[in-house]
Design a protein around this motif. Sequence first.
Motif, PDB file in Angstrom:
ATOM      1  N   MET A   1      42.846  38.070  45.761  1.00 30.31           N
ATOM      2  CA  MET A   1      42.643  37.349  44.525  1.00 30.31           C
ATOM      3  C   MET A   1      41.649  36.219  44.768  1.00 30.31           C
ATOM      4  SD  MET A   1      45.551  35.745  42.160  1.00 30.31           S
ATOM      5  CE  MET A   1      45.157  35.289  40.527  1.00 30.31           C
ATOM      6  N   SER A   2      40.673  36.109  43.898  1.00 32.97           N
ATOM      7  CA  SER A   2      39.641  35.110  44.093  1.00 32.97           C
ATOM      8  C   SER A   2      40.087  33.748  43.573  1.00 32.97           C
ATOM      9  CB  SER A   2      38.359  35.544  43.387  1.00 32.97           C
ATOM     10  OG  SER A   2      38.580  35.613  41.999  1.00 32.97           O
ATOM     11  N   SER A   3      39.499  32.720  44.131  1.00 37.91           N
ATOM     12  CA  SER A   3      39.836  31.375  43.708  1.00 37.91           C
ATOM     13  C   SER A   3      39.124  31.053  42.396  1.00 37.91           C
ATOM     14  CB  SER A   3      39.444  30.376  44.781  1.00 37.91           C
ATOM     15  OG  SER A   3      38.039  30.335  44.899  1.00 37.91           O
ATOM     16  N   ARG A   4      39.517  29.955  41.797  1.00 32.75           N
ATOM     17  CA  ARG A   4      38.909  29.554  40.527  1.00 32.75           C
ATOM     18  C   ARG A   4      37.446  29.178  40.702  1.00 32.75           C
ATOM     19  NH1 ARG A   4      43.631  25.890  37.780  1.00 32.75           N
ATOM     20  NH2 ARG A   4      45.163  27.561  37.643  1.00 32.75           N
TER      21      ARG A   4
ATOM     22  N   LEU B   1      21.961  35.902  35.722  1.00 34.84           N
ATOM     23  CA  LEU B   1      21.469  37.209  36.155  1.00 34.84           C
ATOM     24  C   LEU B   1      22.685  38.131  36.278  1.00 34.84           C
ATOM     25  CD1 LEU B   1      18.881  38.667  36.969  1.00 34.84           C
ATOM     26  CD2 LEU B   1      19.360  38.050  39.317  1.00 34.84           C
ATOM     27  N   PRO B   2      22.991  38.887  35.233  1.00 32.76           N
ATOM     28  CA  PRO B   2      24.250  39.643  35.178  1.00 32.76           C
ATOM     29  C   PRO B   2      24.528  40.556  36.370  1.00 32.76           C
ATOM     30  CG  PRO B   2      23.188  39.649  33.041  1.00 32.76           C
ATOM     31  CD  PRO B   2      22.231  39.003  33.993  1.00 32.76           C
ATOM     32  N   PRO B   3      23.565  41.325  36.881  1.00 29.13           N
ATOM     33  CA  PRO B   3      23.903  42.181  38.029  1.00 29.13           C
ATOM     34  C   PRO B   3      24.322  41.406  39.280  1.00 29.13           C
ATOM     35  CG  PRO B   3      21.928  42.988  36.982  1.00 29.13           C
ATOM     36  CD  PRO B   3      22.230  41.663  36.365  1.00 29.13           C
ATOM     37  N   LEU B   4      23.816  40.198  39.431  1.00 27.50           N
ATOM     38  CA  LEU B   4      24.186  39.394  40.592  1.00 27.50           C
ATOM     39  C   LEU B   4      25.663  38.989  40.540  1.00 27.50           C
ATOM     40  CD1 LEU B   4      23.368  37.970  43.183  1.00 27.50           C
ATOM     41  CD2 LEU B   4      22.706  36.013  41.792  1.00 27.50           C
ATOM     42  N   GLY B   5      26.145  38.610  39.363  1.00 25.31           N
ATOM     43  CA  GLY B   5      27.560  38.265  39.222  1.00 25.31           C
ATOM     44  C   GLY B   5      28.463  39.451  39.508  1.00 25.31           C
ATOM     45  N   VAL B   6      28.073  40.629  39.027  1.00 28.55           N
ATOM     46  CA  VAL B   6      28.866  41.839  39.277  1.00 28.55           C
ATOM     47  C   VAL B   6      28.779  42.235  40.746  1.00 28.55           C
ATOM     48  CG1 VAL B   6      29.097  44.284  38.677  1.00 28.55           C
ATOM     49  CG2 VAL B   6      28.629  42.614  36.898  1.00 28.55           C
TER      50      VAL B   6
ATOM     51  N   LEU C   1      28.489  40.215  43.290  1.00 30.59           N
ATOM     52  CA  LEU C   1      29.364  39.333  44.056  1.00 30.59           C
ATOM     53  C   LEU C   1      30.821  39.760  43.961  1.00 30.59           C
ATOM     54  CD1 LEU C   1      27.831  35.850  43.247  1.00 30.59           C
ATOM     55  CD2 LEU C   1      27.668  37.120  45.381  1.00 30.59           C
ATOM     56  N   ARG C   2      31.217  40.313  42.824  1.00 35.31           N
ATOM     57  CA  ARG C   2      32.617  40.707  42.632  1.00 35.31           C
ATOM     58  C   ARG C   2      32.913  42.076  43.236  1.00 35.31           C
ATOM     59  NH1 ARG C   2      37.378  39.591  39.569  1.00 35.31           N
ATOM     60  NH2 ARG C   2      36.596  37.485  39.772  1.00 35.31           N
ATOM     61  N   TYR C   3      32.049  43.056  42.984  1.00 37.23           N
ATOM     62  CA  TYR C   3      32.346  44.440  43.352  1.00 37.23           C
ATOM     63  C   TYR C   3      31.549  44.972  44.538  1.00 37.23           C
ATOM     64  CZ  TYR C   3      34.775  44.712  38.923  1.00 37.23           C
ATOM     65  OH  TYR C   3      35.634  44.497  37.889  1.00 37.23           O
ATOM     66  N   GLY C   4      30.400  44.391  44.819  1.00 42.31           N
ATOM     67  CA  GLY C   4      29.506  44.926  45.833  1.00 42.31           C
ATOM     68  C   GLY C   4      28.268  45.499  45.170  1.00 42.31           C
ATOM     69  N   CYS C   5      27.254  45.783  45.971  1.00 46.04           N
ATOM     70  CA  CYS C   5      25.962  46.180  45.407  1.00 46.04           C
ATOM     71  C   CYS C   5      25.767  47.688  45.240  1.00 46.04           C
ATOM     72  CB  CYS C   5      24.837  45.615  46.267  1.00 46.04           C
ATOM     73  SG  CYS C   5      24.737  43.834  46.173  1.00 46.04           S
ATOM     74  N   CYS C   6      26.643  48.489  45.736  1.00 49.63           N
ATOM     75  CA  CYS C   6      26.482  49.943  45.599  1.00 49.63           C
ATOM     76  C   CYS C   6      27.679  50.547  44.874  1.00 49.63           C
ATOM     77  CB  CYS C   6      26.302  50.584  46.962  1.00 49.63           C
ATOM     78  SG  CYS C   6      24.741  50.171  47.726  1.00 49.63           S
ATOM     79  N   THR C   7      28.080  49.928  43.788  1.00 54.74           N
ATOM     80  CA  THR C   7      29.216  50.417  43.021  1.00 54.74           C
ATOM     81  C   THR C   7      28.757  50.835  41.628  1.00 54.74           C
ATOM     82  OG1 THR C   7      29.736  48.203  42.227  1.00 54.74           O
ATOM     83  CG2 THR C   7      30.840  48.917  44.244  1.00 54.74           C
TER      84      THR C   7
ATOM     85  N   ILE D   1      33.850  40.956  35.205  1.00 53.94           N
ATOM     86  CA  ILE D   1      34.303  39.880  36.084  1.00 53.94           C
ATOM     87  C   ILE D   1      35.630  39.291  35.619  1.00 53.94           C
ATOM     88  CG2 ILE D   1      33.770  37.529  36.836  1.00 53.94           C
ATOM     89  CD1 ILE D   1      30.832  38.400  36.925  1.00 53.94           C
ATOM     90  N   VAL D   2      35.759  39.037  34.328  1.00 52.04           N
ATOM     91  CA  VAL D   2      36.932  38.312  33.830  1.00 52.04           C
ATOM     92  C   VAL D   2      38.103  39.242  33.523  1.00 52.04           C
ATOM     93  CG1 VAL D   2      37.772  36.817  32.000  1.00 52.04           C
ATOM     94  CG2 VAL D   2      35.498  36.463  32.933  1.00 52.04           C
ATOM     95  N   LEU D   3      37.847  40.368  32.889  1.00 51.75           N
ATOM     96  CA  LEU D   3      38.950  41.192  32.394  1.00 51.75           C
ATOM     97  C   LEU D   3      39.381  42.308  33.332  1.00 51.75           C
ATOM     98  CD1 LEU D   3      37.985  41.452  28.642  1.00 51.75           C
ATOM     99  CD2 LEU D   3      39.628  39.926  29.717  1.00 51.75           C
ATOM    100  N   VAL D   4      38.482  42.820  34.132  1.00 48.30           N
ATOM    101  CA  VAL D   4      38.824  43.931  35.022  1.00 48.30           C
ATOM    102  C   VAL D   4      39.166  43.373  36.395  1.00 48.30           C
ATOM    103  CG1 VAL D   4      37.979  46.037  36.103  1.00 48.30           C
ATOM    104  CG2 VAL D   4      37.326  45.497  33.770  1.00 48.30           C
ATOM    105  N   ASN D   5      40.302  43.765  36.929  1.00 45.45           N
ATOM    106  CA  ASN D   5      40.737  43.300  38.241  1.00 45.45           C
ATOM    107  C   ASN D   5      40.424  44.383  39.270  1.00 45.45           C
ATOM    108  OD1 ASN D   5      41.962  42.154  40.412  1.00 45.45           O
ATOM    109  ND2 ASN D   5      44.003  42.068  39.525  1.00 45.45           N
ATOM    110  N   PRO D   6      39.501  44.142  40.199  1.00 41.40           N
ATOM    111  CA  PRO D   6      39.145  45.193  41.154  1.00 41.40           C
ATOM    112  C   PRO D   6      40.250  45.502  42.156  1.00 41.40           C
ATOM    113  CG  PRO D   6      38.061  43.161  41.741  1.00 41.40           C
ATOM    114  CD  PRO D   6      38.742  42.922  40.410  1.00 41.40           C
TER     115      PRO D   6
END
Length: 73
Positions: free
Chosen positions: A1-4, A17-22, A24-30, A55-60
């Motif tokens: 679980m990530s911190s605030r 930059l939307p792809p950068l935020g994703v 950071l959360r999921y990785g670059c080859c997802t 980022i906010v609603l889906v929990n990886p």
Amino acid sequence: MSSRCALLLEIIFALLLPPLGVCLRYGCCTAEFFVCLLLTILGYLPGIIYALYAIVLVNPDRDEYRDRYYTLA
């Protein structure tokens, strides 16, 4: 679980930059990253909306399809 703080940084990057935020959360080859990249190329606003959703609603950590697969295997 990530911190605030990490979540806040991911949201800020998703707005700039939307792809950068994703990434950071999921990785670059997802699949999430490539969907976000495609939506950002097609239009900046759909990329932001999807990035915030991912980022906010889906929990990886809790993926229901992955849980089903591991129970079958």
